[in-house]
Design a protein around this motif. Structure first.
Motif, PDB file in Angstrom:
ATOM      1  N   GLU A  20       0.833  -1.210   0.000  1.00 48.51           N
ATOM      2  CA  GLU A  20       0.000   0.000   0.000  1.00 48.51           C
ATOM      3  C   GLU A  20       0.864   1.255   0.000  1.00 48.51           C
ATOM      4  O   GLU A  20       0.488   2.285  -0.561  1.00 48.51           O
ATOM      5  CB  GLU A  20      -0.920  -0.020   1.218  1.00 48.51           C
ATOM      6  CG  GLU A  20      -2.087   0.957   1.160  1.00 48.51           C
ATOM      7  CD  GLU A  20      -1.699   2.354   1.605  1.00 48.51           C
ATOM      8  OE1 GLU A  20      -2.330   3.325   1.125  1.00 48.51           O
ATOM      9  OE2 GLU A  20      -0.778   2.488   2.431  1.00 48.51           O
TER      10      GLU A  20
ATOM     11  N   GLN B 167       6.993  -2.336  -4.922  1.00 45.24           N
ATOM     12  CA  GLN B 167       6.789  -3.173  -6.104  1.00 45.24           C
ATOM     13  C   GLN B 167       7.462  -4.536  -5.956  1.00 45.24           C
ATOM     14  O   GLN B 167       7.235  -5.425  -6.761  1.00 45.24           O
ATOM     15  CB  GLN B 167       7.350  -2.462  -7.340  1.00 45.24           C
ATOM     16  CG  GLN B 167       6.648  -1.141  -7.652  1.00 45.24           C
ATOM     17  CD  GLN B 167       7.457  -0.284  -8.598  1.00 45.24           C
ATOM     18  OE1 GLN B 167       8.444   0.337  -8.199  1.00 45.24           O
ATOM     19  NE2 GLN B 167       7.058  -0.250  -9.856  1.00 45.24           N
TER      20      GLN B 167
ATOM     21  N   SER C 264      -1.117 -10.645  -4.854  1.00 38.59           N
ATOM     22  CA  SER C 264      -2.235 -10.825  -5.792  1.00 38.59           C
ATOM     23  C   SER C 264      -3.370  -9.852  -5.530  1.00 38.59           C
ATOM     24  O   SER C 264      -4.174  -9.589  -6.427  1.00 38.59           O
ATOM     25  CB  SER C 264      -2.753 -12.264  -5.716  1.00 38.59           C
ATOM     26  OG  SER C 264      -3.351 -12.519  -4.455  1.00 38.59           O
ATOM     27  N   ALA C 265      -3.442  -9.307  -4.314  1.00 35.49           N
ATOM     28  CA  ALA C 265      -4.509  -8.361  -3.969  1.00 35.49           C
ATOM     29  C   ALA C 265      -4.110  -6.909  -4.240  1.00 35.49           C
ATOM     30  O   ALA C 265      -4.921  -6.002  -4.029  1.00 35.49           O
ATOM     31  CB  ALA C 265      -4.885  -8.521  -2.502  1.00 35.49           C
ATOM     32  N   ALA C 266      -2.884  -6.687  -4.717  1.00 34.51           N
ATOM     33  CA  ALA C 266      -2.395  -5.320  -4.927  1.00 34.51           C
ATOM     34  C   ALA C 266      -3.043  -4.658  -6.132  1.00 34.51           C
ATOM     35  O   ALA C 266      -3.495  -5.337  -7.065  1.00 34.51           O
ATOM     36  CB  ALA C 266      -0.880  -5.350  -5.103  1.00 34.51           C
ATOM     37  N   ASP C 267      -3.036  -3.328  -6.118  1.00 36.87           N
ATOM     38  CA  ASP C 267      -3.586  -2.578  -7.247  1.00 36.87           C
ATOM     39  C   ASP C 267      -2.506  -2.213  -8.255  1.00 36.87           C
ATOM     40  O   ASP C 267      -2.746  -1.447  -9.184  1.00 36.87           O
ATOM     41  CB  ASP C 267      -4.312  -1.317  -6.761  1.00 36.87           C
ATOM     42  CG  ASP C 267      -3.390  -0.342  -6.040  1.00 36.87           C
ATOM     43  OD1 ASP C 267      -2.179  -0.624  -5.924  1.00 36.87           O
ATOM     44  OD2 ASP C 267      -3.887   0.714  -5.593  1.00 36.87           O
ATOM     45  N   HIS C 268      -1.300  -2.756  -8.076  1.00 36.16           N
ATOM     46  CA  HIS C 268      -0.206  -2.570  -9.035  1.00 36.16           C
ATOM     47  C   HIS C 268       0.628  -3.849  -9.040  1.00 36.16           C
ATOM     48  O   HIS C 268       0.549  -4.643  -8.099  1.00 36.16           O
ATOM     49  CB  HIS C 268       0.659  -1.349  -8.669  1.00 36.16           C
ATOM     50  CG  HIS C 268       1.295  -1.443  -7.307  1.00 36.16           C
ATOM     51  ND1 HIS C 268       0.672  -0.984  -6.151  1.00 36.16           N
ATOM     52  CD2 HIS C 268       2.490  -1.961  -6.890  1.00 36.16           C
ATOM     53  CE1 HIS C 268       1.463  -1.190  -5.115  1.00 36.16           C
ATOM     54  NE2 HIS C 268       2.565  -1.788  -5.534  1.00 36.16           N
TER      55      HIS C 268
END
Length: 296
Positions: A56, A60, A99-103
């Motif tokens: 968050e 990366q 896998s739940a990331a927005d990038h």
């Protein structure tokens, strides 16, 4: 099949790595002397929350909670026979968070030092080190990590053993290797940044650099020397959040997030491409790093 780590390097001039895992685990209640790796199976929600916090904040790349995950280190906790289980579980926790990331987020399998000295300086035979690291690397690979990340090393022979192990256990995965230059600009075993760069690049590491140590200024010097030695090398900088001071028996690090943002700017200018933090750092420090690199 394309590798996520190599894709990340190919599509980003600079990449944000995460910060300290141990620091956050202790803040979450891990007791001194307990095994951090055991949390991967007993309290995975704590490890997941730490990964998610770094993601968050802009990370990366996240490193698995397996720094002490070789059977050689786990033996001190009477967990040597659970090495494969704990490493594979750590990879699963990290992959779930990624896998739940927005990038796009790369999962790196952390492989730290064995905790022993290799022969002739100590009792650990080279082949035994290779076997232990191969067990760990194989479990991380089966767990689905994108890259194997050898870190906080002082001895080039131990790095050789770890790289050989990674090649044996997971020949298709790229390797990152970083050392700690905390003794007058050298590692504890006397390795200079230039020698580390030449040797690790010769071993086929995709990215090379420094982590931990005595804070941003030290890492900046190491990156400058490595870049001067080979401007084409992909360099990693993961500095501690300053120098620790003992307060009520606890190590407190003195670098604020703002200081780490300035450090990120400096090491980027000096040639680092993968930039994160190490001991003493939190998601706030990584957010400052990400903000500095985004605004560059």
């Amino acid at each position: 099949m394309a590798n996520k780590f190599l894709e990340l390097l190919a599509t980003n001039a600079h990449v944000v790595a995460d910060g300290g895992m141990g620091t956050m685990l202790f803040a979450s209640g891990l007791q001194r002397g307990a095994s951090p790796e055991l949390l991967n199976v007993e309290q995975p929600e704590i490890v997941h929350r730490i990964h998610a916090g770094y993601i968050e904040a802009g990370a990366q790349i996240i490193l698995t909670n397996t720094f002490g995950g070789s059977r050689l280190r786990l033996a001190g906790h009477k967990l040597a026979d659970r090495a494969a289980e704990l490493n594979q579980a750590a990879a699963a926790v990290a992959l779930e968070a990624a896998s739940a990331a927005d990038h796009p987020v790369v999962v790196a399998g952390s492989i730290g030092p064995s905790g022993a000295l290799l022969e002739p300086y100590g009792d650990l035979a080279f082949d035994d080190a290779v076997a232990a690291f191969a067990e760990q690397a194989g479990a991380l690979a089966r767990g689905g990590v994108d890259v194997l990340w050898i870190e906080t090393m002082a001895d080039l022979e131990e790095v050789r053993a770890a790289v050989e192990a990674c090649r044996n256990a997971a020949p298709d995965l790229p390797i990152v290797a970083t050392m700690t230059f905390d003794t007058g600009g050298r590692t504890m075993m006397g390795v200079t940044p230039e020698r580390a760069l030449t040797t690790l690049k010769g071993l086929g590491a995709t990215a090379i650099g420094a982590n931990c140590g005595k804070g941003p200024e030290e890492i900046e010097g190491v990156i400058a020397q490595m870049h001067a030695a080979d401007p084409t090398a992909v360099l990693v900088a993961k500095a501690n959040a300053g120098i620790p001071h003992m307060v009520n028996g606890e190590a407190v690090y003195d670098a604020t997030p703002a200081v780490m943002g300035v450090y990120a700017d400096h090491v980027r200018e000096l040639g680092a491409r993968i930039i994160g933090a190490c001991c003493g750092s939190t998601p706030a420090h990584v957010r400052a790093i990400a903000d500095a690199l985004t605004s560059a």
